[in-house]
Design a protein around this motif. Structure first.
Motif, mmCIF file in Angstrom:
data_model
loop_
_atom_site.group_PDB
_atom_site.id
_atom_site.type_symbol
_atom_site.label_atom_id
_atom_site.label_comp_id
_atom_site.label_asym_id
_atom_site.label_seq_id
_atom_site.Cartn_x
_atom_site.Cartn_y
_atom_site.Cartn_z
ATOM 1 N N SER A 89 0.824 -1.206 0.000
ATOM 2 C CA SER A 89 0.000 0.000 0.000
ATOM 3 C C SER A 89 0.860 1.260 0.000
ATOM 4 O O SER A 89 0.472 2.284 -0.567
ATOM 5 N N PHE A 90 2.058 1.180 0.624
ATOM 6 C CA PHE A 90 2.967 2.330 0.635
ATOM 7 C C PHE A 90 3.581 2.552 -0.749
ATOM 8 O O PHE A 90 3.871 3.692 -1.131
ATOM 9 N N ALA A 91 3.787 1.442 -1.454
ATOM 10 C CA ALA A 91 4.444 1.555 -2.763
ATOM 11 C C ALA A 91 3.434 1.684 -3.899
ATOM 12 O O ALA A 91 3.819 1.767 -5.079
ATOM 13 N N GLY A 92 2.083 1.685 -3.589
ATOM 14 C CA GLY A 92 1.055 1.820 -4.628
ATOM 15 C C GLY A 92 0.804 0.551 -5.389
ATOM 16 O O GLY A 92 0.385 0.598 -6.551
ATOM 17 N N THR A 93 1.020 -0.634 -4.767
ATOM 18 C CA THR A 93 0.748 -1.929 -5.393
ATOM 19 C C THR A 93 -0.171 -2.723 -4.494
ATOM 20 O O THR A 93 -0.440 -2.364 -3.344
ATOM 21 N N ASP A 94 -0.658 -3.861 -5.038
ATOM 22 C CA ASP A 94 -1.534 -4.745 -4.272
ATOM 23 C C ASP A 94 -0.776 -5.807 -3.508
ATOM 24 O O ASP A 94 -1.371 -6.620 -2.795
ATOM 25 N N LYS A 95 0.531 -5.854 -3.638
ATOM 26 C CA LYS A 95 1.317 -6.886 -2.962
ATOM 27 C C LYS A 95 1.415 -6.580 -1.469
ATOM 28 O O LYS A 95 1.466 -5.416 -1.073
ATOM 29 N N PRO A 96 1.460 -7.639 -0.663
ATOM 30 C CA PRO A 96 1.638 -7.387 0.775
ATOM 31 C C PRO A 96 2.980 -6.730 1.055
ATOM 32 O O PRO A 96 3.084 -5.844 1.917
ATOM 33 N N VAL A 97 4.031 -7.173 0.337
ATOM 34 C CA VAL A 97 5.372 -6.611 0.518
ATOM 35 C C VAL A 97 5.926 -6.288 -0.857
ATOM 36 O O VAL A 97 5.893 -7.132 -1.763
ATOM 37 N N GLN A 98 6.400 -5.071 -0.992
ATOM 38 C CA GLN A 98 6.922 -4.646 -2.286
ATOM 39 C C GLN A 98 8.385 -4.196 -2.114
ATOM 40 O O GLN A 98 8.707 -3.428 -1.205
ATOM 41 N N ASP A 99 9.285 -4.727 -2.983
ATOM 42 C CA ASP A 99 10.676 -4.275 -2.966
ATOM 43 C C ASP A 99 10.787 -3.012 -3.796
ATOM 44 O O ASP A 99 10.252 -2.923 -4.895
ATOM 45 N N VAL A 100 11.475 -2.046 -3.238
ATOM 46 C CA VAL A 100 11.604 -0.748 -3.877
ATOM 47 C C VAL A 100 13.079 -0.372 -3.934
ATOM 48 O O VAL A 100 13.787 -0.427 -2.913
ATOM 49 N N ALA A 101 13.568 -0.038 -5.126
ATOM 50 C CA ALA A 101 14.944 0.438 -5.275
ATOM 51 C C ALA A 101 14.996 1.909 -4.900
ATOM 52 O O ALA A 101 14.079 2.671 -5.202
#
Length: 449
Positions: A89-101
């Motif tokens: 939700s913080f990264a604007g995706t539906d994934k529970p955990v999103q990796d962000v560079a």
């Protein structure tokens, strides 16, 4: 031809005008030898460096109470940007955990840190340990100087004794050579016996052997003395003192063991070293116990950071971060290792206490032995002085009889040998008292450089 004659004349003049070269000798008194050993002995030089080393250890420990400041700088090049994991939700995706560079590929980090101990019982106690270690090294230096003084004094007295013996034997050798010549003359005239001549010859041969042996010992002892005092001069040393009894033989401190032991306990450095070693073990145990106490420190840091994909340093932003705080460390449990170390320290301390008691017994035994030898040496000196007087009188009487043709050359030879032996025994008695005096001074802690 004239040139050759000129060369020959010049050579003859040089030979005639040259003086024989004799090996130079260095005059050396005992007090001078002791002073030279104080400065030149290699073992003392090494021990003095140990003193300096101990002081530097103390300075190192004291440094633990001073602030520690360090500056650091780091650069890193990332071939792929660093990754962090965020909720989808913080990264604007539906994934529970999103990796962000994130971040730049070039990172720079410069920071200065501060650490200041406020409550450090271990360092405070370690400082006391290092001070005791300094005292131990100082006492070891004093003890080594006492031992070197004993070695130098005894070696010097050994040389004096050998030189005195050598003088007596050389005098006896000359007299026996004269006796051998007389015996050969009488034998040639038919007025002497061949056995008398053979006996004189054997006496001369024995004396020559003894003289040669003593000369070699004098050379070796001189080399050893030069090594002890640190004398590197190649010149042969010549002793300026004499083997004379210039000390009082009825010294009260050499009569009672208990009185001598009381003096030794105040002055002997090895006893002081052992007592300081016990104190050192006690302080070491305090240092170990300090591991169970809390520690408080002041910490701080000032930091500059930068990240970018290029090397345009003028466009970099340099955010600053700084803090100042307190750090408290409280030991909770370390597998009882500290308790085991405390028990080990108690065992070491008990060992040192036993060693101190054993050393005191050893000192007492040494004093009792030396005092007994001292009394016997004084008694022997009195006996030998009377023996020399008797042997001198006997030699004079036999010499008078021989001169008046009432005695034989054999009787005179025997009297001469008896007188020489009596003088050597008297020298041995004086030498033994001198050596015992030095050893007793060392044993009660009153001998040093």
């Amino acid at each position: 031809m004239k040139t050759n004659i000129l060369y020959i004349v010049t050579l003859l003049l040089l030979i005639g005008s040259s003086k024989p070269l004799y090996a130079q000798k260095k005059m050396l008194a005992l007090k001078d030898a002791l002073e030279m050993a104080k400065q030149g002995n290699k073992a003392i030089q090494v021990q003095i460096l140990e003193e300096i080393h101990a002081r530097e250890i103390t300075n190192e420990v004291k440094g633990g109470l001073l602030p520690s400041i360090s500056a650091n700088a780091a650069y890193s090049r990332y071939f792929e940007r660093p990754i962090i994991f965020l909720p989808g939700s913080f990264a604007g995706t539906d994934k529970p955990v999103q990796d962000v560079a994130f971040g730049g590929k070039n990172t720079y980090d410069v920071f200065v840190t501060l650490h200041q101990s406020i409550l450090a019982p271990g360092i405070q106690r370690q400082k006391k340990v290092s001070k005791i270690n300094e005292s131990i090294q100082n006492e070891k230096t004093a003890d080594l100087k006492s031992q070197i003084a004993l070695l130098v004094s005894t070696r010097y007295l050994d040389l004096l004794m050998m030189n005195s013996q050598l003088d007596l034997l050389e005098q006896s050798l000359q007299r026996n050579k004269k006796a051998l010549q007389d015996s050969r003359s009488l034998l040639a005239q038919g007025r002497g016996l061949k056995s008398d001549t053979l006996r004189s010859f054997v006496a001369v041969a024995n004396l020559e052997s003894s003289v040669s042996y003593l000369k070699n010992n004098v050379t070796v002892a001189g080399i050893e003395l030069k090594r002890l005092i640190g004398l590197e001069d190649p010149a042969e040393i010549e002793l300026s003192d004499n083997l004379e009894l210039n000390i009082e033989t009825s010294q009260h401190e050499f009569h009672q063991v208990d009185a001598a032991l009381a003096i030794a306990e105040k002055n002997r450095k090895d006893l002081s070293i052992q007592e300081l070693t016990i104190a050192l073990q006690q302080k070491n145990m305090k240092v170990i116990q300090a591991e169970l106490l809390p520690q408080l420190s002041l910490i701080g840091q000032y930091q500059l950071q930068a990240q970018a994909d290029n090397f345009k340093f003028g466009q970099y932003a340099l955010p600053r971060t700084s803090f100042l705080g307190l750090q408290l460390t409280v030991p909770v449990f370390n597998g009882n290792r500290t308790k085991s170390k405390i028990n080990q320290s108690k065992i070491k301390m008990r060992q040192e206490e036993i060693r101190l008691n054993d050393l005191k017994d050893e000192v007492k035994t040494e004093l009792a032995t030396l005092i007994s030898q001292w009394k016997e040496a004084v008694n022997q000196l009195n006996i030998q002085e009377k023996t020399v007087q008797s042997a001198t009188l006997n030699h004079q009487m036999v010499d008078d009889r021989f001169k008046n043709s009432l005695g034989s050359r054999l009787e005179l030879t025997d009297a001469e040998l008896a007188l020489t032996q009596a003088k050597i025994n008297n020298l041995n008695a004086i030498y033994k008292i001198q050596v015992l005096h030095v050893k007793l001074k060392h044993a009660i802690g009153q001998l040093s450089l």
